[in-house]
Enzyme design. Sequence first.
Site, short mmCIF file in Angstrom:
data_model
loop_
_atom_site.label_atom_id
_atom_site.label_comp_id
_atom_site.label_asym_id
_atom_site.label_seq_id
_atom_site.Cartn_x
_atom_site.Cartn_y
_atom_site.Cartn_z
CE LYS A 30 -2.40 -1.05 3.43
NZ LYS A 30 -1.85 -2.47 4.49
NE ARG B 105 -5.03 -0.96 9.60
CZ ARG B 105 -3.31 -0.76 9.33
NH1 ARG B 105 -3.59 0.79 9.31
NH2 ARG B 105 -2.27 -0.66 10.16
NE ARG C 165 8.46 -4.18 6.09
CZ ARG C 165 6.46 -3.26 6.05
NH1 ARG C 165 6.15 -3.02 4.54
NH2 ARG C 165 6.18 -2.88 7.01
NE ARG D 241 6.89 -0.93 10.09
CZ ARG D 241 6.19 -0.23 9.31
NH1 ARG D 241 5.43 -0.07 8.35
NH2 ARG D 241 4.83 -0.99 9.32
NE ARG E 267 1.72 -5.17 11.20
CZ ARG E 267 2.05 -4.14 10.05
NH1 ARG E 267 4.03 -5.56 10.30
NH2 ARG E 267 2.79 -3.34 9.07
P1 AMP Z 1 0.71 0.53 8.94
O1 AMP Z 1 1.96 1.45 8.16
O2 AMP Z 1 -0.31 1.49 8.08
O3 AMP Z 1 0.87 -0.97 8.44
O4 AMP Z 1 0.86 0.84 10.18
C1 AMP Z 1 1.77 0.75 11.51
C2 AMP Z 1 1.01 0.71 13.00
O5 AMP Z 1 0.16 1.96 13.00
C3 AMP Z 1 -1.05 -0.58 12.76
O6 AMP Z 1 -0.23 -1.16 12.95
C4 AMP Z 1 -1.15 0.47 13.41
O7 AMP Z 1 -0.32 -0.20 15.01
C5 AMP Z 1 -0.95 2.39 13.92
N1 AMP Z 1 -2.12 1.96 12.30
C6 AMP Z 1 -1.67 2.78 12.13
N2 AMP Z 1 -2.84 3.39 11.10
C7 AMP Z 1 -3.94 3.09 11.65
C8 AMP Z 1 -5.40 3.12 12.16
N3 AMP Z 1 -5.88 3.43 10.81
N4 AMP Z 1 -6.25 2.75 13.14
C9 AMP Z 1 -5.42 2.59 14.31
N5 AMP Z 1 -4.26 2.08 14.21
C10 AMP Z 1 -3.12 2.72 13.51
#
Ligand code: AMP
Length: 220
Positions: free
Chosen positions: A18, A93, A132, A165, A176
């Site tokens: 994404k 989400r 990654r 990460r 996740r």
């Molecule tokens: P991502 O890089 O989008 O995978 O986001 C990394 C982490 O940030 C996720 O696993 C969540 O813990 C948090 N996060 C990101 N976006 C959201 C969202 N819209 N709602 C809740 N938690 C989020």
Amino acid sequence: MTKKPRNLILLGPPGAGKGTQARFLAKNLSIPQISTGDILRSHIKKQTELGKKAEDFITRGLLVCDDVMIALVKEKLKSIDCGKGFIFDGFPRNTKQAVELDNFLDQRGCPINLVFYIRINKEEIFRRLAGRRVCDQCGHMYHIEFAPPQKSGVCDMCGGKLIQRTDDKKETIQQRLNVYYADTFPLIEYYQEKGILREVDGARGKQEIKETMLGMVSDS
Ligand code: AMP
């Protein structure tokens, strides 16, 4: 003829690509990318109050609470000219976030036009995420198998240190994914019912996915 605004969302499991595709579309369509994961990571780096709170959730592979995320996104949208378009990656989400986003955008007269769902299987997700690596200085992404740096552990761009990460560790990836299937997956139906969902095969090459998505944007 005035150009139709491009108000886009990218949906898909962690590791679907994404972020990469959102950066590409944002650049190509000259619209801002809103990545809630990136916003949270930047807060963590600066150790703001929000960053301190979010860190624990992210490390455990859990979602940060809706009220915090919705407020963050509304604030961000206020600084953007919605009429010109934007692309979300990582938001919404869950259904609550999606409904709140719709209400907010409807009030401002700039609803979401198109939602891309990047589909990819579980084995591929693990392969992509567990390998990654990211530069702790400039944020450039690598993969130990598909896109290794010239010198192991060192960023080709800035010489920074490459790290994994915390949420890309194997146990956290599984968590996740559980959260994704329980909370985020139902959004596919939510947007399908609105007639704005377009599915893309995430197993294809990055370039092919980019072109497919751009074609879908032009056709919409
Ligand atoms: P991502 O890089 O989008 O995978 O986001 C990394 C982490 O940030 C996720 O696993 C969540 O813990 C948090 N996060 C990101 N976006 C959201 C969202 N819209 N709602 C809740 N938690 C989020």
